[in-house]
Design a protein around this motif. Structure first.
Motif, PDB file in Angstrom:
ATOM      1  N   GLY A 139      40.662  26.832 -31.026  1.00 13.93           N
ATOM      2  CA  GLY A 139      42.053  27.258 -31.100  1.00 13.93           C
ATOM      3  C   GLY A 139      43.038  26.242 -30.503  1.00 13.93           C
ATOM      4  O   GLY A 139      44.209  26.435 -30.587  1.00 13.93           O
ATOM      5  N   GLU A 140      42.509  25.160 -29.900  1.00 16.08           N
ATOM      6  CA  GLU A 140      43.421  24.187 -29.304  1.00 16.08           C
ATOM      7  C   GLU A 140      42.857  22.788 -29.477  1.00 16.08           C
ATOM      8  O   GLU A 140      41.644  22.608 -29.622  1.00 16.08           O
ATOM      9  CB  GLU A 140      43.602  24.445 -27.796  1.00 16.08           C
ATOM     10  CG  GLU A 140      44.329  25.721 -27.443  1.00 16.08           C
ATOM     11  CD  GLU A 140      45.771  25.682 -27.871  1.00 16.08           C
ATOM     12  OE1 GLU A 140      46.366  26.751 -27.958  1.00 16.08           O
ATOM     13  OE2 GLU A 140      46.291  24.581 -28.134  1.00 16.08           O
ATOM     14  N   GLU A 141      43.707  21.796 -29.437  1.00 18.57           N
ATOM     15  CA  GLU A 141      43.270  20.421 -29.390  1.00 18.57           C
ATOM     16  C   GLU A 141      43.092  20.046 -27.930  1.00 18.57           C
ATOM     17  O   GLU A 141      43.992  19.556 -27.282  1.00 18.57           O
ATOM     18  CB  GLU A 141      44.291  19.505 -30.048  1.00 18.57           C
ATOM     19  CG  GLU A 141      44.410  19.710 -31.535  1.00 18.57           C
ATOM     20  CD  GLU A 141      45.344  18.705 -32.162  1.00 18.57           C
ATOM     21  OE1 GLU A 141      45.639  18.847 -33.328  1.00 18.57           O
ATOM     22  OE2 GLU A 141      45.776  17.768 -31.449  1.00 18.57           O
ATOM     23  N   ALA A 142      41.906  20.298 -27.391  1.00 23.19           N
ATOM     24  CA  ALA A 142      41.662  20.114 -25.965  1.00 23.19           C
ATOM     25  C   ALA A 142      41.181  18.708 -25.692  1.00 23.19           C
ATOM     26  O   ALA A 142      40.060  18.470 -25.315  1.00 23.19           O
ATOM     27  CB  ALA A 142      40.629  21.134 -25.462  1.00 23.19           C
ATOM     28  N   THR A 143      42.022  17.739 -25.960  1.00 24.48           N
ATOM     29  CA  THR A 143      41.688  16.360 -25.668  1.00 24.48           C
ATOM     30  C   THR A 143      42.389  15.919 -24.410  1.00 24.48           C
ATOM     31  O   THR A 143      43.537  16.274 -24.163  1.00 24.48           O
ATOM     32  CB  THR A 143      42.081  15.440 -26.842  1.00 24.48           C
ATOM     33  OG1 THR A 143      42.061  14.093 -26.388  1.00 24.48           O
ATOM     34  CG2 THR A 143      43.509  15.734 -27.317  1.00 24.48           C
ATOM     35  N   ALA A 196      47.849  16.553 -16.623  1.00 24.14           N
ATOM     36  CA  ALA A 196      49.232  16.798 -17.036  1.00 24.14           C
ATOM     37  C   ALA A 196      49.409  16.422 -18.502  1.00 24.14           C
ATOM     38  O   ALA A 196      50.119  17.104 -19.252  1.00 24.14           O
ATOM     39  CB  ALA A 196      50.191  15.993 -16.152  1.00 24.14           C
ATOM     40  N   ASN A 197      48.760  15.364 -18.916  1.00 24.44           N
ATOM     41  CA  ASN A 197      48.842  14.947 -20.320  1.00 24.44           C
ATOM     42  C   ASN A 197      48.222  16.000 -21.232  1.00 24.44           C
ATOM     43  O   ASN A 197      48.713  16.268 -22.334  1.00 24.44           O
ATOM     44  CB  ASN A 197      48.132  13.601 -20.485  1.00 24.44           C
ATOM     45  CG  ASN A 197      48.521  12.902 -21.774  1.00 24.44           C
ATOM     46  OD1 ASN A 197      49.623  13.083 -22.277  1.00 24.44           O
ATOM     47  ND2 ASN A 197      47.607  12.106 -22.315  1.00 24.44           N
ATOM     48  N   VAL A 198      47.125  16.615 -20.774  1.00 26.79           N
ATOM     49  CA  VAL A 198      46.508  17.698 -21.537  1.00 26.79           C
ATOM     50  C   VAL A 198      47.497  18.852 -21.691  1.00 26.79           C
ATOM     51  O   VAL A 198      47.738  19.357 -22.793  1.00 26.79           O
ATOM     52  CB  VAL A 198      45.227  18.200 -20.823  1.00 26.79           C
ATOM     53  CG1 VAL A 198      44.697  19.448 -21.520  1.00 26.79           C
ATOM     54  CG2 VAL A 198      44.166  17.115 -20.810  1.00 26.79           C
ATOM     55  N   LEU A 199      48.094  19.275 -20.574  1.00 22.07           N
ATOM     56  CA  LEU A 199      49.017  20.405 -20.611  1.00 22.07           C
ATOM     57  C   LEU A 199      50.221  20.125 -21.498  1.00 22.07           C
ATOM     58  O   LEU A 199      50.697  21.002 -22.226  1.00 22.07           O
ATOM     59  CB  LEU A 199      49.488  20.746 -19.191  1.00 22.07           C
ATOM     60  CG  LEU A 199      48.785  21.928 -18.526  1.00 22.07           C
ATOM     61  CD1 LEU A 199      47.309  21.604 -18.306  1.00 22.07           C
ATOM     62  CD2 LEU A 199      49.437  22.279 -17.211  1.00 22.07           C
ATOM     63  N   HIS A 200      50.727  18.901 -21.430  1.00 24.12           N
ATOM     64  CA  HIS A 200      51.924  18.551 -22.199  1.00 24.12           C
ATOM     65  C   HIS A 200      51.701  18.741 -23.694  1.00 24.12           C
ATOM     66  O   HIS A 200      52.633  19.102 -24.429  1.00 24.12           O
ATOM     67  CB  HIS A 200      52.317  17.104 -21.907  1.00 24.12           C
ATOM     68  CG  HIS A 200      53.480  16.628 -22.720  1.00 24.12           C
ATOM     69  ND1 HIS A 200      54.757  17.138 -22.567  1.00 24.12           N
ATOM     70  CD2 HIS A 200      53.560  15.700 -23.719  1.00 24.12           C
ATOM     71  CE1 HIS A 200      55.571  16.538 -23.421  1.00 24.12           C
ATOM     72  NE2 HIS A 200      54.873  15.665 -24.131  1.00 24.12           N
ATOM     73  N   HIS A 201      50.470  18.537 -24.164  1.00 23.85           N
ATOM     74  CA  HIS A 201      50.201  18.608 -25.600  1.00 23.85           C
ATOM     75  C   HIS A 201      49.650  19.963 -26.031  1.00 23.85           C
ATOM     76  O   HIS A 201      49.303  20.146 -27.202  1.00 23.85           O
ATOM     77  CB  HIS A 201      49.237  17.495 -26.011  1.00 23.85           C
ATOM     78  CG  HIS A 201      49.857  16.127 -25.963  1.00 23.85           C
ATOM     79  ND1 HIS A 201      49.847  15.350 -24.833  1.00 23.85           N
ATOM     80  CD2 HIS A 201      50.541  15.428 -26.907  1.00 23.85           C
ATOM     81  CE1 HIS A 201      50.492  14.219 -25.081  1.00 23.85           C
ATOM     82  NE2 HIS A 201      50.914  14.237 -26.317  1.00 23.85           N
ATOM     83  N   LEU A 202      49.555  20.907 -25.119  1.00 21.75           N
ATOM     84  CA  LEU A 202      49.139  22.254 -25.492  1.00 21.75           C
ATOM     85  C   LEU A 202      50.343  23.060 -25.976  1.00 21.75           C
ATOM     86  O   LEU A 202      51.486  22.748 -25.664  1.00 21.75           O
ATOM     87  CB  LEU A 202      48.504  22.971 -24.294  1.00 21.75           C
ATOM     88  CG  LEU A 202      47.164  22.445 -23.780  1.00 21.75           C
ATOM     89  CD1 LEU A 202      46.732  23.242 -22.550  1.00 21.75           C
ATOM     90  CD2 LEU A 202      46.099  22.503 -24.864  1.00 21.75           C
ATOM     91  N   ALA A 203      50.054  24.128 -26.717  1.00 17.70           N
ATOM     92  CA  ALA A 203      51.111  25.058 -27.115  1.00 17.70           C
ATOM     93  C   ALA A 203      51.670  25.727 -25.855  1.00 17.70           C
ATOM     94  O   ALA A 203      50.952  25.904 -24.873  1.00 17.70           O
ATOM     95  CB  ALA A 203      50.553  26.100 -28.066  1.00 17.70           C
ATOM     96  N   LYS A 263      52.271  28.794 -24.973  1.00 17.79           N
ATOM     97  CA  LYS A 263      51.518  29.950 -24.487  1.00 17.79           C
ATOM     98  C   LYS A 263      50.258  29.503 -23.759  1.00 17.79           C
ATOM     99  O   LYS A 263      49.921  29.989 -22.677  1.00 17.79           O
ATOM    100  CB  LYS A 263      51.155  30.862 -25.663  1.00 17.79           C
ATOM    101  CG  LYS A 263      50.313  32.075 -25.268  1.00 17.79           C
ATOM    102  CD  LYS A 263      50.015  32.945 -26.485  1.00 17.79           C
ATOM    103  CE  LYS A 263      49.149  34.147 -26.110  1.00 17.79           C
ATOM    104  NZ  LYS A 263      47.816  33.736 -25.639  1.00 17.79           N
ATOM    105  N   ARG A 264      49.551  28.550 -24.361  1.00 19.58           N
ATOM    106  CA  ARG A 264      48.298  28.054 -23.756  1.00 19.58           C
ATOM    107  C   ARG A 264      48.592  27.306 -22.464  1.00 19.58           C
ATOM    108  O   ARG A 264      47.852  27.401 -21.484  1.00 19.58           O
ATOM    109  CB  ARG A 264      47.614  27.126 -24.764  1.00 19.58           C
ATOM    110  CG  ARG A 264      46.198  26.764 -24.376  1.00 19.58           C
ATOM    111  CD  ARG A 264      45.263  27.877 -24.781  1.00 19.58           C
ATOM    112  NE  ARG A 264      43.895  27.395 -24.701  1.00 19.58           N
ATOM    113  CZ  ARG A 264      42.999  27.874 -23.860  1.00 19.58           C
ATOM    114  NH1 ARG A 264      43.334  28.832 -23.026  1.00 19.58           N
ATOM    115  NH2 ARG A 264      41.776  27.404 -23.857  1.00 19.58           N
TER     116      ARG A 264
END
Length: 441
Positions: free
Chosen positions: A434-438, A187-194, A196-197
């Motif tokens: 294309g994303e900060e996938a942390t 959930a933390n990953v998703l929260h910080h994605l754009a 659209k992503r």
């Protein structure tokens, strides 16, 4: 898999196999097996089966609802979602996409043709995965006599040409990389994605996984993601969520959207949602789940422990069982008392739960305010508590995690609360393109 069944099953043996409910009635036949590929040659997860009903409609049967595969038949729990199966971006069909595929033996570099795959249930878990690959040597389309050495069975990791690449854009690769994250961390990953992503990743998650993740997201993210799903799928995800969390989310939607989604749910689930939404949010009734473990007085300790072992239960809900006179479903059962997990461990398996229940424990009124509920947990050192109405019927149970959730500041999910970040076993060396996938934003 049923006791005594073989540890491995080749998927070719599942094609056309009848699927039965617990009563012995046939509901359909297996037409395909749905898997999810993973990175680093890790064996794919088996997500479920494509089942063709007698009406010719093809539906998805999750492996979590398969109770046995034996003697040329599949036994299900009997709870089937009859909406038409739609393949998602992260899913692969074994019969439709993986069999007859050309892959390479990693050790020799020789190309081979995939004839079959074996699947197995992991020990002490409900998860299934692909174990081995049955392949044939020789050029594709060549005709030759079958002879010793022409076919062989190898481990999944011994072939290349299936698994996802370690790097690359796409929800599929990102999900595989973070597959083993806890729901709160994903959930933390998703929260910080754009946005659209975030929508792409949410659309690719299976219903149960997305439901777990939604429960851990801030309210704004929940509403945004739910609004971008097809309505039928949004209803499925709400059904897969804990009832209290789903009711909270529904309560934030416009009334017309609420009614539309409720009309798409199973009647029993919709009834639970309506009942929970009738209570004020910060009361015991608004906090409770309608799905605690409920047993009849003639149930045994063995029965109780079998229910407690359910992997889908949270630790708080598994900490105790509630004993009611029939009918034993909320909200109609007459509450008799509680049996704590530790007591279940101390008594013989044949002991009746009615003989060891704690009937002195105070219960919560559904209208009890949040401070009263919190005081109850602090006073009695409980992790879950029964909610009982004036007539003595068990309505549900409140768990300590829901109390904390409502007592913390509204933006607590958006703050950094991880103290020591463990290294994830399959985190990529760098961000997904294309994303900060942390994993931790």
């Amino acid at each position: 898999m049923a006791s005594g069944a073989p540890s491995r099953i080749f998927v070719s043996h599942l094609s056309g196999v009848p699927v039965f409910d617990p009563n012995g009635d046939q509901v359909g036949r297996v037409r395909d097996v749905v898997v999810m590929l993973r990175v680093a040659r890790r064996p794919p997860r088996v997500l479920g089966l494509v089942v063709e009903l007698t009406t010719r409609r093809r539906i998805f049967l999750p492996m979590t609802r398969v109770t046995g595969i034996e003697s040329g038949q599949v036994i299900s729990t009997g709870v089937l979602n009859v909406r038409r199966f739609e393949q998602r971006p992260t899913e692969r069909l074994v019969f439709g996409e993986l069999l007859d595929r050309r892959v390479t033996l990693a050790e020799t570099g020789e190309e081979v043709t995939v004839l079959d795959l074996s699947v197995q249930q992991l020990p002490a878990r409900r998860d299934w995965e692909v174990g081995r690959v049955f392949v044939r040597k020789g050029r594709k389309g060549s005709t030759f006599r079958r002879a010793k050495g022409e076919t062989l069975t190898v481990e999944w990791s011994a072939v290349t040409g299936f698994s996802l690449e370690e790097h690359g854009q796409g929800a599929e690769s990102l999900l595989a990389t973070f597959e083993q994250l806890r729901a709160a961390d994903l959930a933390n990953v998703l929260h910080h994605l754009a946005p659209k992503r975030r929508a792409e990743v949410a659309a690719a998650l299976d219903d149960d996984r997305l439901a777990d993740v939604l429960e851990e997201l801030p309210e704004d993210d929940q509403i945004e993601i739910l609004g971008k799903l097809k309505e039928e799928r949004a209803a499925d995800v709400l059904e897969a969520m804990d009832p209290d969390d789903a009711a909270d989310l529904l309560g934030e939607l416009p009334e017309e959207d609420q009614e539309r989604l409720l009309s798409l749910m199973e009647p029993a689930d919709a009834a639970d949602m309506r009942r929970l939404m009738s209570y004020e949010e910060h009361t015991a009734g608004g906090l409770m789940t309608t799905e605690p473990i409920v047993l009849r007085p003639d149930a045994t300790v063995a029965d109780a422990l079998a229910r407690v072992r359910n992997a889908d239960l949270s630790p708080a809900l598994a900490a105790q069982v509630y004993v009611c006179r029939p009918p034993d479903d909320t909200p109609t059962g007459k509450y008799l008392g509680t049996v704590h997990f530790q007591r279940l461990l101390r008594d013989p398996p044949y002991t009746l739960v009615s003989s060891i229940l704690d009937d002195s424990l105070q219960t919560l009124d559904p209208k009890a305010a949040l401070p009263v509920v919190a005081g109850f947990f602090a006073t009695y050192d409980m992790v879950a508590a029964p909610v009982v109405d004036e007539a003595g019927s068990l309505l549900g149970a409140v768990t300590v995690d829901d109390v904390l959730d409502h007592m913390l500041p509204e933006d607590w999910r958006e703050t950094e609360f991880h103290l020591d970040e463990p290294d994830e076993p399959h985190e990529p060396d760098g961000p997904v393109e294309g994303e900060e996938a942390t994993a931790h934003g």
